[in-house]
Scaffold this motif. Sequence first.
Motif, PDB file in Angstrom:
ATOM      1  N   GLU A 112       0.827  -1.207   0.000  1.00  0.00           N
ATOM      2  CA  GLU A 112       0.000   0.000   0.000  1.00  0.00           C
ATOM      3  C   GLU A 112       0.862   1.258   0.000  1.00  0.00           C
ATOM      4  OE1 GLU A 112      -4.026   1.578   2.303  1.00  0.00           O
ATOM      5  OE2 GLU A 112      -2.758   0.026   3.210  1.00  0.00           O
ATOM      6  N   GLU A 113       1.923   1.273   0.796  1.00  0.00           N
ATOM      7  CA  GLU A 113       2.815   2.429   0.825  1.00  0.00           C
ATOM      8  C   GLU A 113       3.509   2.616  -0.516  1.00  0.00           C
ATOM      9  OE1 GLU A 113       3.372   4.743   3.055  1.00  0.00           O
ATOM     10  OE2 GLU A 113       1.806   3.943   4.347  1.00  0.00           O
ATOM     11  N   ARG A 114       3.922   1.510  -1.116  1.00  0.00           N
ATOM     12  CA  ARG A 114       4.593   1.601  -2.414  1.00  0.00           C
ATOM     13  C   ARG A 114       3.642   2.174  -3.471  1.00  0.00           C
ATOM     14  NH1 ARG A 114       6.365  -3.051  -2.290  1.00  0.00           N
ATOM     15  NH2 ARG A 114       4.718  -4.143  -3.436  1.00  0.00           N
ATOM     16  N   THR A 115       2.390   1.765  -3.405  1.00  0.00           N
ATOM     17  CA  THR A 115       1.406   2.274  -4.366  1.00  0.00           C
ATOM     18  C   THR A 115       1.140   3.767  -4.144  1.00  0.00           C
ATOM     19  OG1 THR A 115       0.368   0.095  -4.367  1.00  0.00           O
ATOM     20  CG2 THR A 115      -0.887   1.903  -5.309  1.00  0.00           C
ATOM     21  N   LYS A 116       1.061   4.162  -2.866  1.00  0.00           N
ATOM     22  CA  LYS A 116       0.857   5.587  -2.576  1.00  0.00           C
ATOM     23  C   LYS A 116       2.044   6.415  -3.052  1.00  0.00           C
ATOM     24  CE  LYS A 116      -2.206   5.089   1.431  1.00  0.00           C
ATOM     25  NZ  LYS A 116      -2.352   5.336   2.891  1.00  0.00           N
ATOM     26  N   ARG A 117       3.255   5.882  -2.818  1.00  0.00           N
ATOM     27  CA  ARG A 117       4.442   6.622  -3.276  1.00  0.00           C
ATOM     28  C   ARG A 117       4.462   6.738  -4.793  1.00  0.00           C
ATOM     29  NH1 ARG A 117       7.144   3.470   0.574  1.00  0.00           N
ATOM     30  NH2 ARG A 117       7.992   2.174  -1.104  1.00  0.00           N
ATOM     31  N   THR A 118       3.963   5.696  -5.451  1.00  0.00           N
ATOM     32  CA  THR A 118       3.911   5.748  -6.911  1.00  0.00           C
ATOM     33  C   THR A 118       3.078   6.943  -7.383  1.00  0.00           C
ATOM     34  OG1 THR A 118       4.141   3.349  -7.066  1.00  0.00           O
ATOM     35  CG2 THR A 118       3.230   4.485  -8.985  1.00  0.00           C
ATOM     36  N   VAL A 119       1.954   7.204  -6.676  1.00  0.00           N
ATOM     37  CA  VAL A 119       1.088   8.320  -7.051  1.00  0.00           C
ATOM     38  C   VAL A 119       1.682   9.653  -6.595  1.00  0.00           C
ATOM     39  CG1 VAL A 119      -1.204   9.320  -6.751  1.00  0.00           C
ATOM     40  CG2 VAL A 119      -0.946   6.840  -7.001  1.00  0.00           C
TER      41      VAL A 119
ATOM     42  N   PRO B 178      -3.490   9.447  -1.959  1.00  0.00           N
ATOM     43  CA  PRO B 178      -4.521   8.800  -2.787  1.00  0.00           C
ATOM     44  C   PRO B 178      -5.264   7.728  -1.998  1.00  0.00           C
ATOM     45  CG  PRO B 178      -2.367   7.913  -3.342  1.00  0.00           C
ATOM     46  CD  PRO B 178      -2.126   9.032  -2.366  1.00  0.00           C
ATOM     47  N   THR B 179      -6.480   7.484  -2.388  1.00  0.00           N
ATOM     48  CA  THR B 179      -7.269   6.375  -1.848  1.00  0.00           C
ATOM     49  C   THR B 179      -7.643   5.457  -3.007  1.00  0.00           C
ATOM     50  OG1 THR B 179      -9.301   7.673  -2.107  1.00  0.00           O
ATOM     51  CG2 THR B 179      -8.204   7.739   0.050  1.00  0.00           C
ATOM     52  N   PHE B 180      -7.724   4.157  -2.702  1.00  0.00           N
ATOM     53  CA  PHE B 180      -7.967   3.159  -3.744  1.00  0.00           C
ATOM     54  C   PHE B 180      -9.302   2.487  -3.465  1.00  0.00           C
ATOM     55  CE2 PHE B 180      -3.411   3.615  -3.109  1.00  0.00           C
ATOM     56  CZ  PHE B 180      -3.011   3.981  -4.387  1.00  0.00           C
ATOM     57  N   ALA B 181     -10.147   2.528  -4.458  1.00  0.00           N
ATOM     58  CA  ALA B 181     -11.517   2.035  -4.287  1.00  0.00           C
ATOM     59  C   ALA B 181     -11.652   0.545  -4.580  1.00  0.00           C
ATOM     60  CB  ALA B 181     -12.462   2.816  -5.202  1.00  0.00           C
ATOM     61  N   GLY B 182     -10.570  -0.130  -4.920  1.00  0.00           N
ATOM     62  CA  GLY B 182     -10.648  -1.550  -5.238  1.00  0.00           C
ATOM     63  C   GLY B 182     -11.108  -2.381  -4.040  1.00  0.00           C
TER      64      GLY B 182
END
Length: 427
Positions: free
Chosen positions: A364-371, A396-400
């Motif tokens: 989750e942190e890696r995905t947030k850093r990506t954004v 960012p928030t992810f709706a998945g």
Amino acid sequence: MTDIEQFEIEFDNWAGKPPRNREVKIPARDKFISVIGLGSIPPTKVFAADAIVKESNRLDRLPEPGELTLTEQAVRAGVIRRADRALEKDLRGGIEQKIAAIKGLFARINVITKQLEQTKQISLVGPNGEQLSQDEAQDAHDTLRDQIVEETAGGSQEHLSRRRRGKMKEIVSALLDYPVFLLAMIGLLNVNLRLLVTFDLPTVIMFGTAVVFALLGTFLFAFLMRTMGHRHRRFKNADSAVAAPDAVSRRLRGEQIATIAITVAAALVMVMRIYLDGIEADAPIVLTIVLAVLFGGLIGLTGYINYMSEYEDGSDKTDRVRHLSAQLSKAESVVHTLTKQRALFIEEAGIKLADLARTIEHAEERTKRTVLTSSTDKAIAVARSYYGSRTPVPEPTFAGTTLALIKEQARQLAAHHDILIESGKEK
């Protein structure tokens, strides 16, 4: 300027706030420098930044912390989709495998728990072959143990036991008579030891026969003495003497007489064998008699030792306690092994749960850093600086649904692990 904008300016003036500039735009020079890669705006996001700045001129208010304008949301949508797909790939790859491994461990723990419950219900075999529950066997063991301790403390010698010896020592003690029996059989079968050295076939066969019969005689004699000693110790009294009831006293006396007779007969056979061999060899008569008596006495002494080693080894109650102890120890060993194995699996599951939590958090942190580190978010931040907003771009928030589902599964697994730990403490 619209009427609403004019009203907002007048309201700000009345509230003492500086009037808001609604004619903000990115200078053409900054756009050009950014397009060629030398400006603060990412080259591919110049038009997006310009659209955000223009939108700010139309808004009634600037975005609050944690908010994105409609244009900012549209600009950010692409990188959010890409990051969400990458997150879904991570979740459906290694993370789902970790969850499956933890569930497999929990399944094995459940199997062991069932085995523990079944093991505690297994019946044990009592001293007389009866079926006993483990609680009944433990009660019977404790009752007999207390009786033995009480009677021994009162001066009784009935239950005194010799120190237990290993199997090898038992075999060695049983073979003490073997050299004597072998010597008797060699003499009885007239085996010529000189011809044995030359490997004379008839002599070798006769020697082998003597070896076999001597071995059988040794074990049979030792077995007989030990069996009689074991039978007779059932009737020991507090003085370690035989005190049989009237109903079996005659039979017991007959067994004792038979045991003595067999021992004496074996000793006399050895005495006669040594005596005849000595006379035939013209040996001195005194030496012959001494050797005959010596070897005969050895036969009788070893028979007595084998008999007494069993007779003095406790009593009928100690035999019952040993039997129950062996049964209870075996059941306890199985329970201990299963409990230890269950504890190891619970510990392993805890380690895997911690690894799962770290993996989910890192993904989750890696995905947030990506954004947050993308050119899109950089363009939004620069655009906000142009129209004077110091509000940071929100995370960012992810709706998945996959992430929420996996987090819920991880929470349930952790809760189940806590229950297993508590149940282990209770046991």
